[in-house]
Design a protein around this motif. Structure first.
Motif, PDB file in Angstrom:
ATOM      1  N   ILE A 201     101.009  15.984  10.462  1.00  0.00           N
ATOM      2  CA  ILE A 201     101.212  17.825  10.858  1.00  0.00           C
ATOM      3  C   ILE A 201     100.050  18.858  10.675  1.00  0.00           C
ATOM      4  CG2 ILE A 201     101.588  19.548   8.572  1.00  0.00           C
ATOM      5  CD1 ILE A 201     103.061  16.672   7.504  1.00  0.00           C
ATOM      6  N   ALA A 202      98.861  18.221  10.091  1.00  0.00           N
ATOM      7  CA  ALA A 202      97.767  19.174  10.189  1.00  0.00           C
ATOM      8  C   ALA A 202      97.595  19.822  11.761  1.00  0.00           C
ATOM      9  CB  ALA A 202      96.206  18.730   9.490  1.00  0.00           C
ATOM     10  N   GLU A 203      97.480  18.903  12.559  1.00  0.00           N
ATOM     11  CA  GLU A 203      96.845  18.950  14.174  1.00  0.00           C
ATOM     12  C   GLU A 203      98.348  19.953  15.092  1.00  0.00           C
ATOM     13  OE1 GLU A 203      96.247  14.729  14.864  1.00  0.00           O
ATOM     14  OE2 GLU A 203      93.823  15.816  15.714  1.00  0.00           O
ATOM     15  N   ASN A 204      99.489  19.787  14.537  1.00  0.00           N
ATOM     16  CA  ASN A 204     100.579  20.106  15.137  1.00  0.00           C
ATOM     17  C   ASN A 204     101.210  21.568  14.293  1.00  0.00           C
ATOM     18  OD1 ASN A 204     100.656  17.732  17.780  1.00  0.00           O
ATOM     19  ND2 ASN A 204     100.133  16.751  15.629  1.00  0.00           N
ATOM     20  N   SER A 205     101.101  21.657  13.417  1.00  0.00           N
ATOM     21  CA  SER A 205     102.001  22.703  12.878  1.00  0.00           C
ATOM     22  C   SER A 205     101.050  23.992  13.431  1.00  0.00           C
ATOM     23  CB  SER A 205     102.179  22.277  11.465  1.00  0.00           C
ATOM     24  OG  SER A 205     100.965  22.137  10.457  1.00  0.00           O
ATOM     25  N   ASN A 206     101.453  25.478  13.027  1.00  0.00           N
ATOM     26  CA  ASN A 206     100.791  26.612  12.961  1.00  0.00           C
ATOM     27  C   ASN A 206     102.349  27.325  12.253  1.00  0.00           C
ATOM     28  OD1 ASN A 206     102.547  27.199  15.103  1.00  0.00           O
ATOM     29  ND2 ASN A 206     102.247  26.767  16.794  1.00  0.00           N
ATOM     30  N   GLU A 207     101.859  28.916  11.738  1.00  0.00           N
ATOM     31  CA  GLU A 207     102.487  29.675  11.150  1.00  0.00           C
ATOM     32  C   GLU A 207     103.850  29.982  11.688  1.00  0.00           C
ATOM     33  OE1 GLU A 207     101.807  30.820   8.495  1.00  0.00           O
ATOM     34  OE2 GLU A 207      99.786  29.836   8.276  1.00  0.00           O
ATOM     35  N   GLU A 208     104.088  28.902  13.091  1.00  0.00           N
ATOM     36  CA  GLU A 208     105.624  29.981  13.904  1.00  0.00           C
ATOM     37  C   GLU A 208     106.687  27.897  13.691  1.00  0.00           C
ATOM     38  OE1 GLU A 208     102.361  31.155  15.856  1.00  0.00           O
ATOM     39  OE2 GLU A 208     102.595  32.694  14.127  1.00  0.00           O
ATOM     40  N   LYS A 209     105.276  27.071  13.647  1.00  0.00           N
ATOM     41  CA  LYS A 209     106.107  25.552  14.228  1.00  0.00           C
ATOM     42  C   LYS A 209     106.043  24.636  13.117  1.00  0.00           C
ATOM     43  CE  LYS A 209     105.872  21.822  16.863  1.00  0.00           C
ATOM     44  NZ  LYS A 209     105.182  21.026  17.707  1.00  0.00           N
ATOM     45  N   MET A 210     106.807  24.825  12.594  1.00  0.00           N
ATOM     46  CA  MET A 210     106.939  23.559  11.258  1.00  0.00           C
ATOM     47  C   MET A 210     107.075  21.965  11.591  1.00  0.00           C
ATOM     48  SD  MET A 210     108.255  25.454   8.036  1.00  0.00           S
ATOM     49  CE  MET A 210     106.952  24.328   6.863  1.00  0.00           C
ATOM     50  N   ILE A 211     106.428  20.959  11.318  1.00  0.00           N
ATOM     51  CA  ILE A 211     106.737  19.620  11.491  1.00  0.00           C
ATOM     52  C   ILE A 211     107.826  18.964  11.535  1.00  0.00           C
ATOM     53  CG2 ILE A 211     105.691  17.304  12.313  1.00  0.00           C
ATOM     54  CD1 ILE A 211     104.530  19.928  13.701  1.00  0.00           C
ATOM     55  N   ARG A 212     109.245  18.343  12.077  1.00  0.00           N
ATOM     56  CA  ARG A 212     109.767  17.976  11.833  1.00  0.00           C
ATOM     57  C   ARG A 212     110.150  16.174  11.325  1.00  0.00           C
ATOM     58  NH1 ARG A 212     114.016  20.827  11.368  1.00  0.00           N
ATOM     59  NH2 ARG A 212     115.771  19.446  11.340  1.00  0.00           N
ATOM     60  N   ILE A 213     110.465  15.460  10.367  1.00  0.00           N
ATOM     61  CA  ILE A 213     110.137  14.685   9.720  1.00  0.00           C
ATOM     62  C   ILE A 213     110.427  13.262  10.965  1.00  0.00           C
ATOM     63  CG2 ILE A 213     112.299  14.128   8.472  1.00  0.00           C
ATOM     64  CD1 ILE A 213     110.851  12.370   6.430  1.00  0.00           C
ATOM     65  N   LYS A 214     111.656  13.652  11.564  1.00  0.00           N
ATOM     66  CA  LYS A 214     111.634  12.922  12.352  1.00  0.00           C
ATOM     67  C   LYS A 214     110.901  12.609  14.016  1.00  0.00           C
ATOM     68  CE  LYS A 214     115.592  11.615  15.334  1.00  0.00           C
ATOM     69  NZ  LYS A 214     116.182  10.615  16.758  1.00  0.00           N
TER      70      LYS A 214
END
Length: 140
Positions: free
Chosen positions: A17-30
């Protein structure tokens, strides 16, 4: 001493999550499930606990997912351990239930090897941030 699966998977999920999310993008559980090889059902349990403790934020819907609630450098590994593991201590004093109840921190103090190991591991986890974990290659 072995770190349980919930803690290991939780750390891997948080690192992802830390490496792939940002203010515009949230990470889906799938996405986490597929990338990390962790079942969605198990991740739901882990992420639910982390969300309840304000480590991550979650949002429902088509643009939903998860992101860290604070910077990775501000999340220590011991906090994650305490959230995801049911054991009070990182290393128990004794394996046997009856002797475990007879041992207290006052009794063991600084003489018991298990107490020393628990103190050392707790200190290491407390002083290690999620950011350090990520930079170290996420080995656990």
């Amino acid at each position: 001493m072995k770190v349980n699966t919930k803690v290991r998977y939780g750390l891997r999920a948080l690192a992802y999550i830390a490496e792939n999310s940002n203010e515009e993008k949230m990470i889906r559980i799938k996405e986490i499930s597929e990338e990390q090889g962790i079942s969605v059902q198990y991740l739901e349990q882990i992420l639910f606990k982390l969300k309840n403790e304000n480590i991550i934020e979650g949002k429902r819907g088509p643009t939903g997912g998860y992101k860290l609630a604070k910077e990775a450098k501000d999340i220590d590994l011991y906090s994650i351990y305490k959230i995801l593991d049911d054991e009070v201590k990182v290393i128990d004093c004794n394996e046997s239930e009856e002797t475990r109840h007879n041992c207290s921190d006052e009794m063991c103090g600084t003489t018991c090897i298990w107490s020393k190991l628990d103190n050392a591991m707790t200190k290491i986890l407390s002083e290690t941030s999620l950011d350090d974990f990520i930079k170290n290659g996420k080995r656990i």
